[in-house]
Design an enzyme around this catalytic site. Structure first.
Site, PDB file in Angstrom:
ATOM      1  CG  ASN A 184      25.700  48.472  40.311  1.00  0.00           C
ATOM      2  OD1 ASN A 184      25.489  48.010  41.014  1.00  0.00           O
ATOM      3  ND2 ASN A 184      24.312  49.762  39.732  1.00  0.00           N
ATOM      4  NE  ARG A 192      21.873  55.363  47.217  1.00  0.00           N
ATOM      5  CZ  ARG A 192      22.821  55.301  46.248  1.00  0.00           C
ATOM      6  NH1 ARG A 192      24.169  55.069  46.021  1.00  0.00           N
ATOM      7  NH2 ARG A 192      22.284  54.009  45.816  1.00  0.00           N
ATOM      8  CD  GLN A 230      22.022  61.192  42.764  1.00  0.00           C
ATOM      9  OE1 GLN A 230      22.965  60.629  43.326  1.00  0.00           O
ATOM     10  NE2 GLN A 230      20.800  60.030  42.186  1.00  0.00           N
ATOM     11  CG  HIS A 257      24.160  58.230  41.085  1.00  0.00           C
ATOM     12  ND1 HIS A 257      22.657  58.000  42.211  1.00  0.00           N
ATOM     13  CD2 HIS A 257      24.751  56.758  40.681  1.00  0.00           C
ATOM     14  CE1 HIS A 257      23.803  56.787  42.769  1.00  0.00           C
ATOM     15  NE2 HIS A 257      24.287  56.284  41.525  1.00  0.00           N
TER      16      HIS A 257
HETATM   17  P1  NAP Z   1      28.070  46.053  50.236  1.00  0.00           P
HETATM   18  O1  NAP Z   1      28.534  44.904  49.881  1.00  0.00           O
HETATM   19  O2  NAP Z   1      26.868  45.643  51.357  1.00  0.00           O
HETATM   20  O3  NAP Z   1      28.885  46.870  51.190  1.00  0.00           O
HETATM   21  C1  NAP Z   1      28.425  47.659  52.094  1.00  0.00           C
HETATM   22  C2  NAP Z   1      29.845  46.926  53.247  1.00  0.00           C
HETATM   23  O4  NAP Z   1      29.212  48.552  53.529  1.00  0.00           O
HETATM   24  C3  NAP Z   1      28.894  46.513  53.710  1.00  0.00           C
HETATM   25  O5  NAP Z   1      29.755  45.622  53.910  1.00  0.00           O
HETATM   26  C4  NAP Z   1      28.826  47.045  55.072  1.00  0.00           C
HETATM   27  O6  NAP Z   1      28.551  46.442  56.140  1.00  0.00           O
HETATM   28  C5  NAP Z   1      28.952  48.490  55.138  1.00  0.00           C
HETATM   29  N1  NAP Z   1      28.858  49.526  56.453  1.00  0.00           N
HETATM   30  C6  NAP Z   1      27.612  49.648  56.685  1.00  0.00           C
HETATM   31  N2  NAP Z   1      27.149  50.501  57.662  1.00  0.00           N
HETATM   32  C7  NAP Z   1      28.884  50.848  57.997  1.00  0.00           C
HETATM   33  C8  NAP Z   1      28.959  51.669  58.594  1.00  0.00           C
HETATM   34  N3  NAP Z   1      28.343  52.268  59.405  1.00  0.00           N
HETATM   35  N4  NAP Z   1      30.286  51.904  59.169  1.00  0.00           N
HETATM   36  C9  NAP Z   1      31.563  50.765  58.448  1.00  0.00           C
HETATM   37  N5  NAP Z   1      30.812  49.781  57.296  1.00  0.00           N
HETATM   38  C10 NAP Z   1      29.541  50.219  56.885  1.00  0.00           C
HETATM   39  O7  NAP Z   1      26.980  47.227  48.972  1.00  0.00           O
HETATM   40  P2  NAP Z   1      27.703  47.141  47.696  1.00  0.00           P
HETATM   41  O8  NAP Z   1      27.418  46.882  46.730  1.00  0.00           O
HETATM   42  O9  NAP Z   1      29.417  47.467  48.256  1.00  0.00           O
HETATM   43  O10 NAP Z   1      27.878  49.033  47.626  1.00  0.00           O
HETATM   44  C11 NAP Z   1      27.546  50.164  49.044  1.00  0.00           C
HETATM   45  C12 NAP Z   1      27.569  50.745  47.897  1.00  0.00           C
HETATM   46  O11 NAP Z   1      27.418  52.096  47.457  1.00  0.00           O
HETATM   47  C13 NAP Z   1      25.473  50.962  48.301  1.00  0.00           C
HETATM   48  O12 NAP Z   1      24.578  50.765  49.291  1.00  0.00           O
HETATM   49  C14 NAP Z   1      25.209  52.409  47.401  1.00  0.00           C
HETATM   50  O13 NAP Z   1      24.861  53.281  48.245  1.00  0.00           O
HETATM   51  C15 NAP Z   1      26.282  52.323  46.584  1.00  0.00           C
HETATM   52  N6  NAP Z   1      26.350  52.047  45.072  1.00  0.00           N
HETATM   53  C16 NAP Z   1      26.175  53.136  44.479  1.00  0.00           C
HETATM   54  C17 NAP Z   1      26.310  53.089  42.673  1.00  0.00           C
HETATM   55  C18 NAP Z   1      26.431  53.979  42.449  1.00  0.00           C
HETATM   56  O14 NAP Z   1      26.227  53.946  41.379  1.00  0.00           O
HETATM   57  N7  NAP Z   1      27.048  54.805  42.890  1.00  0.00           N
HETATM   58  C19 NAP Z   1      25.593  51.420  42.609  1.00  0.00           C
HETATM   59  C20 NAP Z   1      26.030  50.618  43.819  1.00  0.00           C
HETATM   60  C21 NAP Z   1      25.939  51.009  44.795  1.00  0.00           C
HETATM   61  P3  NAP Z   1      28.295  44.964  56.752  1.00  0.00           P
HETATM   62  O15 NAP Z   1      27.510  44.546  55.608  1.00  0.00           O
HETATM   63  O16 NAP Z   1      29.820  43.868  56.977  1.00  0.00           O
HETATM   64  O17 NAP Z   1      27.092  45.336  57.590  1.00  0.00           O
END
Ligand code: NAP
Length: 387
Positions: A147, A285, A314, A333
């Site tokens: 997603n 989050r 939530q 959400h």
């Molecule tokens: P992703 O591809 O793993 O990307 C997350 C990014 O955040 C990665 O590049 C990671 O760095 C970086 N990161 C981790 N810790 C950090 C920090 N301390 N400072 C700066 N950057 C940091 O995940 P995604 O698919 O984009 O999803 C991101 C988040 O969105 C999920 O973890 C989830 O909480 C949220 N989400 C929300 C929904 C919703 O329905 N609202 C749906 C899906 C996801 P590295 O990987 O380079 O270590």
């Protein structure tokens, strides 16, 4: 035979849908970035139908029951009398979505004696105490990417909604008004603004790509830098830390996982560094932002707007301060639970289960915890608390 406990959100108030707004959905070849879509051997649901609510059952019932497994689906997940709490003790597998998470705290994991596999139908496994899962050698997997673009689109929508003052303007229409001055006295063009993401993974990068044609100046901060080619293509400015990013941008969008490094990172101190009149969009989050600090920054008009779809807890209680703070454009959400996304993550859950029951490896990109350590996407993006 296994007992599978699945916690899903409630059906619509008017009952499970009999028909839908659209008859079909676009078919994708791959995810952005090239990862292949979920590929279970078959699916027992109609893509485009409501799968994430209790009656949708993620389309898993016939598959699991044919194999002789016990499949329990419930939305009742709060308190010690809930179906979830009662069925937890001897469940082998737990499935839930971040939109209606089955919170697996340290205490709950201690009480779940048979648990071997926890699946997040979607992305983001922070509702599970990962340190305990590591300690108990429970496998944690999520449907990475399922997603990401759904959320990126929602974040872009919210950025535009805040900057253009869309929600109050819509309300005037519904209320019979024609309040041009009221609407436009808080409305700006996004063009020319500095927009930055904390976290430039699948969602953050998806937002940057979508905003590039808007004529904005793009920024990001992440643990690891993107490639030079991507930085050049999108004309990105990299920031070593969140402070540098936050004080530069007009719009900050948050797209990192919630883990000990990021919990409460958007606090009073950081907000004070941001320019007056900045906007924040957080679809990552709720607990990445300090709840009171956000309310205070809106009430004092230091922030011009806050939007997002993530809360803690939530569902948010009726008196949650983010429901009533000024200049917000919050939704429940929902950003990652479009019907399009549900079809992908339901298929991804089936793919994970098929691998599990056949004793075959789960795709590395789906894995968060396995054999007592963070692995795959988990090792890349998460940290755990020190016990
Ligand atoms: P992703 O591809 O793993 O990307 C997350 C990014 O955040 C990665 O590049 C990671 O760095 C970086 N990161 C981790 N810790 C950090 C920090 N301390 N400072 C700066 N950057 C940091 O995940 P995604 O698919 O984009 O999803 C991101 C988040 O969105 C999920 O973890 C989830 O909480 C949220 N989400 C929300 C929904 C919703 O329905 N609202 C749906 C899906 C996801 P590295 O990987 O380079 O270590």
């Amino acid at each position: 035979m296994a007992k599978i406990l699945c916690v899903l959100f409630e059906d619509p108030i008017s009952g499970y849908p009999k028909n839908y707004a659209r008859d079909d959905m676009p078919s994708l070849l791959n995810y952005e970035g090239g990862q292949s879509l979920p590929n279970p051997s078959s699916i027992d649901f109609q893509p485009g139908h409501l799968l994430g609510s209790v009656s949708g059952e993620l389309g898993l019932r016939s598959y699991l029951e044919k194999l002789g497994h016990k499949f329990i689906v419930t939305a009742d997940r709060d308190g010690s009398d809930s179906v979830f709490a009662k069925e937890l003790n001897d469940a082998d597998i737990i499935i839930s979505q971040p939109f209606w998470p089955a919170y697996l705290t340290k205490e709950r994991l201690a009480q779940s004696h048979n648990l071997k596999l926890v699946i997040t139908a979607g992305v983001g496994s922070d509702h599970i105490d990962l340190s305990s899962a590591i300690h108990k050698k429970i496998t944690v997997a999520e449907v990475t990417n399922s997603n990401s673009i759904s959320v990126a689109e929602h974040a872009v929508m919210m950025i535009l909604a805040l900057v253009r003052n869309y929600i109050p303007s819509y309300k005037y229409v519904v209320e019979g008004g024609w309040n041009i001055a009221d609407c436009v006295s808080k409305s700006y063009d996004l063009e020319g603004m500095h927009v930055g993401t904390l976290g430039a993974g699948r969602i953050g990068l998806g937002i940057l790509k979508r905003l590039n044609p808007f004529g904005v100046k793009l920024h990001y901060s992440d643990k690891y830098r993107l490639t030079k080619d991507i930085e050049k293509e999108l004309n990105l400015t990299y920031h070593e830390n969140i402070y540098s990013l936050a004080q530069t941008v007009d719009v900050l969008t948050i797209n990192c996982p919630l883990h000990p490094e990021t919990e409460g990172i958007i606090d009073d101190k950081l907000l004070k560094k941001m320019r007056r009149g900045s906007y924040i969009v957080n679809t990552a989050r709720g607990n990445i932002c300090n709840q009171e600090a956000i309310v205070n920054a809106l009430q004092t008009e230091h922030l011009a707007g806050y939007a997002g779809d993530v809360w803690y807890p939530q569902p948010a209680p009726k008196n949650h301060p983010w429901r009533h703070m000024p200049n917000h454009a919050m939704t429940p959400h929902i950003s990652g639970a479009t019907l399009s996304a549900q079809a992908r993550y339901a298929a991804g859950v089936k793919e994970i289960l098929e691998a599990w029951f056949a004793n075959k490896p789960i795709r590395k990109e789906y894995l968060i915890v396995q054999n007592g350590e963070l692995v795959g996407t988990g090792a890349h993006s998460y940290t755990t608390r020190k016990s």
